[in-house]
Scaffold this motif. Structure first.
Motif, PDB file in Angstrom:
ATOM      1  N   ILE A 171      43.516  71.433  38.606  1.00 34.65           N
ATOM      2  CA  ILE A 171      44.109  71.183  37.293  1.00 34.65           C
ATOM      3  C   ILE A 171      43.841  72.421  36.442  1.00 34.65           C
ATOM      4  O   ILE A 171      42.712  72.908  36.409  1.00 34.65           O
ATOM      5  N   THR A 172      44.860  72.939  35.780  1.00 34.11           N
ATOM      6  CA  THR A 172      44.617  74.081  34.879  1.00 34.11           C
ATOM      7  C   THR A 172      44.462  73.543  33.465  1.00 34.11           C
ATOM      8  O   THR A 172      45.143  72.597  33.064  1.00 34.11           O
ATOM      9  N   LEU A 173      43.524  74.119  32.735  1.00 33.46           N
ATOM     10  CA  LEU A 173      43.322  73.708  31.342  1.00 33.46           C
ATOM     11  C   LEU A 173      43.745  74.840  30.431  1.00 33.46           C
ATOM     12  O   LEU A 173      43.247  75.966  30.561  1.00 33.46           O
ATOM     13  N   LEU A 214      34.161  78.482  34.057  1.00 31.29           N
ATOM     14  CA  LEU A 214      34.456  79.909  33.872  1.00 31.29           C
ATOM     15  C   LEU A 214      35.963  80.181  33.966  1.00 31.29           C
ATOM     16  O   LEU A 214      36.510  80.948  33.177  1.00 31.29           O
ATOM     17  N   PHE A 215      36.615  79.524  34.932  1.00 29.78           N
ATOM     18  CA  PHE A 215      38.038  79.806  35.156  1.00 29.78           C
ATOM     19  C   PHE A 215      38.966  78.808  34.458  1.00 29.78           C
ATOM     20  O   PHE A 215      40.173  78.832  34.664  1.00 29.78           O
ATOM     21  N   ASN A 216      38.409  77.905  33.656  1.00 24.53           N
ATOM     22  CA  ASN A 216      39.210  76.884  32.979  1.00 24.53           C
ATOM     23  C   ASN A 216      40.059  76.097  33.966  1.00 24.53           C
ATOM     24  O   ASN A 216      41.223  75.797  33.711  1.00 24.53           O
ATOM     25  N   LEU A 217      39.444  75.776  35.109  1.00 26.69           N
ATOM     26  CA  LEU A 217      40.097  74.971  36.138  1.00 26.69           C
ATOM     27  C   LEU A 217      39.266  73.709  36.366  1.00 26.69           C
ATOM     28  O   LEU A 217      38.063  73.706  36.122  1.00 26.69           O
ATOM     29  N   ARG A 218      39.926  72.664  36.814  1.00 27.10           N
ATOM     30  CA  ARG A 218      39.198  71.466  37.228  1.00 27.10           C
ATOM     31  C   ARG A 218      39.737  71.028  38.579  1.00 27.10           C
ATOM     32  O   ARG A 218      40.831  71.467  38.985  1.00 27.10           O
ATOM     33  N   GLY A 219      38.948  70.185  39.277  1.00 27.23           N
ATOM     34  CA  GLY A 219      39.377  69.686  40.573  1.00 27.23           C
ATOM     35  C   GLY A 219      38.966  68.242  40.737  1.00 27.23           C
ATOM     36  O   GLY A 219      38.575  67.586  39.767  1.00 27.23           O
ATOM     37  N   SER A 220      39.042  67.749  41.957  1.00 29.80           N
ATOM     38  CA  SER A 220      38.562  66.380  42.212  1.00 29.80           C
ATOM     39  C   SER A 220      37.977  66.298  43.613  1.00 29.80           C
ATOM     40  O   SER A 220      38.162  65.318  44.307  1.00 29.80           O
ATOM     41  N   ASP A 221      37.238  67.338  43.981  1.00 34.90           N
ATOM     42  CA  ASP A 221      36.619  67.339  45.312  1.00 34.90           C
ATOM     43  C   ASP A 221      35.422  66.397  45.384  1.00 34.90           C
ATOM     44  O   ASP A 221      35.042  65.937  46.459  1.00 34.90           O
ATOM     45  N   VAL A 222      34.797  66.136  44.241  1.00 39.28           N
ATOM     46  CA  VAL A 222      33.614  65.268  44.203  1.00 39.28           C
ATOM     47  C   VAL A 222      33.918  64.120  43.253  1.00 39.28           C
ATOM     48  O   VAL A 222      34.398  64.345  42.135  1.00 39.28           O
ATOM     49  N   ASN A 225      33.064  63.889  39.228  1.00 40.15           N
ATOM     50  CA  ASN A 225      32.851  65.236  38.670  1.00 40.15           C
ATOM     51  C   ASN A 225      34.101  66.048  38.919  1.00 40.15           C
ATOM     52  O   ASN A 225      34.462  66.280  40.070  1.00 40.15           O
ATOM     53  N   PRO A 226      34.787  66.515  37.871  1.00 41.18           N
ATOM     54  CA  PRO A 226      36.074  67.196  38.070  1.00 41.18           C
ATOM     55  C   PRO A 226      35.897  68.643  38.524  1.00 41.18           C
ATOM     56  O   PRO A 226      36.323  69.566  37.844  1.00 41.18           O
ATOM     57  N   VAL A 227      35.266  68.809  39.669  1.00 35.94           N
ATOM     58  CA  VAL A 227      34.968  70.157  40.160  1.00 35.94           C
ATOM     59  C   VAL A 227      35.623  70.368  41.529  1.00 35.94           C
ATOM     60  O   VAL A 227      36.197  69.440  42.105  1.00 35.94           O
TER      61      VAL A 227
END
Lengths: 624, 624
Positions: free
Chosen positions: B167-169, B208-216, B219-221
């Motif tokens: 996800i880009t913020l 740092l990169f203003n990105l989020r994920g859903s690997d965990v 926690n949106p990392v």
């Protein structure tokens, strides 16, 4: 104050730093720490080596002399004093400021490659040696122990090490015989599976043997070490002090005793060789217990594999928890101390208000005079802080002729003082106004009082460490944007050092041991306005069990009982800023002062002081 | 719960521990820690290796398997669960109990002389490696890195490492572009004279990169590392996630950029070899900055002389201080979260009281349903703690079918829940009664509330560390002999981890960084009575400047502003135990809930929930 001229002394020191008579190899730097061989806070004149070489005689500071430089590290309390006392051979290193290098970093920056840095291994604590040695080694230098103290070699008129007579304390003062203390210590040693315990702190030796001395001003201790084995007791002490029949009787030196309680008396200077002999006789798994504050010399005498090192010794912890006899003694001492202060404050009011002839030094002397009239008075427990007006803002102020101010009806007066009595140690601060305090002065005083009460009346679970209570003392000040830059309390000895571990109340003390019933600490929040005034309210308080409505996990609760019973000047209190609970606390406290100290003033026939006490303990009335 | 049968697995593990295919030399013990290669608190299924080998799936625990033994260390929260989930191949080591050996001591006691102890060097943090390695070496053993994870070699159905879309913020969420964050980081690096910075924590890469994920889960990392040089940016990340045009655009991967902002994308698995290449190119005095929590593998890749290691990284500290866009986002997220909870509590009152058909799991699901209706909802921020009656006393409770209880009018209900929204992270606990609480329940609730208010309304100097506020939360409980056995608060991320450093409010956290305006923490005192009930009141609060009457040393003061705006059940409050100030705090807080959340409920047309909110925010009236 004019600075000490040190050119010649530094020249001599630099010579001995290279002299094969004193050093195996030349040292390119020599460190002169503050302490003595026991890491004492207060030291004897013969141990004031850093003051001798530099002129700077504050209580904290480390000097380092290299071939080219001489530098002094000290903290914010002493920047001005050190600058005044040292000549321009010296560079002042202001600790706590961002750009000030650490001693290690500075050494690395000024030393030629592969230098040797010397230090007296008896003066530097083992933990400090370790840190410094590591930093120097990683930069290619070496920290080396220099057996002979190099300052002593050039200090031609060095005073002799004191060797004053000993005082024996009987069971009515100590509650526990030295034999029983040895038994308890050995059981702690057995628990930790150590065979030997080395007693290095002077107050620990004094406490263990129920002896006191006067080798160090304000601290009733004497120069000695002890080494306790499971079956042996060795006491290292000099002079003919043990010829005193009372001391011989007390230590049962001439009695037929079970061998494990027979004290072997040895010369003070033989501690190192005796420890080395102990070490030589150890088999694997046999350990020797030492404090991490013990000197590098003694620590190094025990090979690392045989050492058991802890930050607090079992004696330090046992000593902190006062038994019933000690507690009763402390109570008596504080009542006598209160009598002296009632006399003093009554006298001050009579002298200051109409005459204006009392200086800070006169007031301090008068306080000592009244204290010395009390039974079992021995000496003061620290240098009296008697300060008026702007001097009150200097937290570690001690009046000297150059700064001596006259008390007046226009300034706040702060007196922080205490004494050693044979039954206990006192330390009390009262802040007062002999005229009419301003609304602002009363406001600040009342916030400090609220903080004092918040700690004194706090209820907290058994096992709580004192540092968790520190913020209670600041909360009322914080609410208005105010604060004070020192801790809130320290442990207090029982006819021993006025500052002792292992407990305290400070935002800084994270290594403190949990509070338990019987411990004694000070409660002394303050507020200081540079150039104007200082306020501090200090009681010595006893940790006691608290009765609570519930008892979570059966842990039990603790609170404090004030031992100090000296009125807090109600004239300085803005009653409207107190809650009902706080107001009741003040009134209950004053009621107790009136009853307990009043009875003693009566008994001693001090009627005028009694009248003063009664006036000063009139209940506060809070308007709803 | 029946235990996992691990006999066969342990046999296989013991085989690979000796197999030259996986280990250079046989290892006599193998350590399986909890974490992943980023030392994350929450981990992905593929990283649950300790749970796989033992069956115990609590959040904290370390397994050690030797040729003869298998042992599991965990803390008091998990003694029961671990005992249920593990078969009798395993010995449970109860951490915190006096007789439980440390992992090092136990290893020394069971290992044959000169043993090798293996561990995956990516999973063990460098500081932990150092401690354990030292202890083992001094007993004649060796801690050795085993490159291939031995659990993975026997875990045939191990799930794949997640590699979900990013996800880009944009700036409206983050306030600062990733380019500006890199510039700020490089300036911190220049200050400390380091040339490289290695980003190892997943939330630090994401921030740092203003990105989020859903690997965990929660926690949106996303799995990634970064290595930032003064002129280079390397991002180590797998999969085709960077094929997404929005991500490419966000990172400007296809634009012509100044070379120092050009991101080089590299495979996740190449971090070690790339770091080794960086290290090989270093000249003396060129340093690489790493967290002391970075894995041993990455730390070891940089020779010691070139390492600059700190407990907190500059990203961790910058991330903790939220900027205006983040703060506004957090405010919005908390209003939406409050809307969802008003709906839930209104629904619960309608369902529980007359019907009695709502279980803990149903309530948790309903909470998620209401939250998911809100704009920008992403997922929950942790597993909902929905607990009634005695389950409420289990602090880390999560309802499962075996323990699932039905909510009733006779028990206290505790709901600790939160969500990730694109604009912020929430975490809120409310405790309520659907019938008539007993006087004792109200009393306990009111003490907890007093503690909550004491922290929330505290004013304290700039630079104060959070742990100095912890006792404020306990004081009212302590007064009655009560307490709670957890910290008072943790840092909260901004659409990031619900627990983040470097600040917090706890008697345990002495390594916390000073609080500053813009930091966000939770305020969550509690009281728990085993077998009966649990009470906790939690708001997320923002550190803001405080206006004070005075300003000592020009330091400035801070206080908290609640971001959470959910009514605190007044039915549970014993108003007579509140001071006037506390009563006003509750009324002001409820007034704000009514205004801010009320307006949003109105806007969303949620009229019934609005009526509930209005009822629940009626002012308290305190009888004098």
């Amino acid at each position: 104050m004019s600075p000490k001229i040190t050119t010649e002394l530094l020249k001599q020191l630099r010579q001995v730093m290279k002299s094969p008579r004193y050093v195996q190899e030349p040292v390119q730097a020599y460190i002169v720490p503050s302490g003595d061989a026991h890491q004492s806070e207060y030291i004897a004149p013969c141990d004031c080596r850093r003051a001798f070489i530099s002129g700077f005689d504050g209580s904290a500071g480390t000097a380092i002399v290299t071939e080219q430089h001489a530098a002094m590290w000290t903290d914010g309390r002493y920047f001005l004093q050190a600058a005044h006392q040292m000549d321009n051979n010296w560079t002042l290193m202001k600790m706590g400021l961002k750009d000030t290098p650490t001693q290690e970093d500075w050494l690395v920056s000024v030393l030629p490659e592969g230098s040797k840095v010397g230090v007296d291994p008896f003066i530097i604590p083992a933990d400090q040696w370790k840190r410094m040695s590591k930093a120097l080694r990683s930069a290619g230098h070496d920290l080396v122990p220099v057996k002979e103290n190099l300052i002593d070699t050039i200090w031609t008129d060095c005073p002799q090490r004191p060797c004053k007579p000993l005082i024996t304390l009987d069971l009515s003062y100590t509650g526990v015989s030295w034999r029983d203390k040895i038994v308890a210590l050995r059981s702690k040693m057995a628990e930790r599976k150590v065979l030997w315990f080395v007693v290095t702190a002077l107050d620990e030796v004094a406490w263990l043997f129920n002896l006191r001395g006067s080798d160090v001003e304000y601290n009733p201790v004497f120069f000695a070490y002890a080494v306790i084995g499971m079956n042996t007791i060795r006491l290292f002490i000099d002079g003919d002090r043990l010829m005193d029949p009372a001391v011989r009787e007390h230590l049962q030196l001439d009695s037929t005793l079970e061998p494990e309680f027979k004290i072997q008396v040895m010369p003070y200077g033989s501690i190192l060789s005796e420890l080395q002999a102990v070490a030589a006789g150890l088999s694997p798994k046999e350990k020797v217990w030492l404090s991490d504050k013990a000197s590098y010399a003694l620590t190094e005498a025990i090979p690392k594999a045989y050492r058991y090192v802890t930050p607090y010794t079992p004696i330090c912890i046992a000593k902190a928890v006062k038994n019933a006899s000690e507690t009763e003694g402390m109570r008596r001492a504080h009542v006598k101390d209160a009598v002296a202060l009632c006399e003093l404050f009554n006298w001050l009011e009579k002298e200051v208000v109409p005459k204006g002839t009392v200086t800070e030094i006169i007031a301090a002397d008068k306080a000592e005079e009244f204290r010395s009239q009390q039974k079992d008075f021995v000496e003061l427990s620290f240098a009296t802080i008697s300060s008026t007006g702007p001097n009150g803002a200097i937290i570690h102020y001690k009046p000297v002729p150059e700064t001596n101010r006259t008390l007046s009806v226009n300034e706040i007066y702060l007196l922080d003082s205490g004494a050693q009595y044979k039954d206990g140690t006192t330390d009390v601060t009262r802040t007062m106004h002999f005229g009419t305090p301003s609304a602002y002065e009363k406001e600040c005083f009342t916030y400090v009082l609220k903080g004092h009460i918040a700690v004194s009346a706090a209820i907290f679970p058994n096992g709580t460490k004192g540092h968790l209570l520190d913020s209670f003392a600041r909360s009322a000040l914080w609410d208005c944007g105010l604060d004070y830059l020192h801790g809130t309390g320290h442990g207090v000895g029982s006819f021993l050092n006025v500052h002792e571990g292992p407990c305290g109340i400070s935002y800084k003390t994270f290594a403190d041991e949990p509070l338990e019933a019987g411990m004694i600490v000070s409660d002394e929040p303050g507020y200081y306005e540079d150039g104007s005034f200082g306020i501090r309210i200090e009681n010595v308080v006893l940790v006691i069990p608290a009765e609570t409505k519930y008892n979570f996990k059966n842990r039990g609760s603790l609170t404090f009982e004030p031992l100090t019973l000296v009125p807090i000047q109600t004239k300085m209190i803005d009653v409207n800023l107190l809650t009902e609970k706080e107001c009741n606390w003040v009134n209950d406290y004053h009621q107790k002062c009136r009853e307990v100290v009043g009875a003693e003033l009566e008994r001693q026939g001090r009627h005028e002081a009694l009248q003063w006490l009664i006036r000063e303990t009139e209940p506060l009335i809070r308007v709803q």
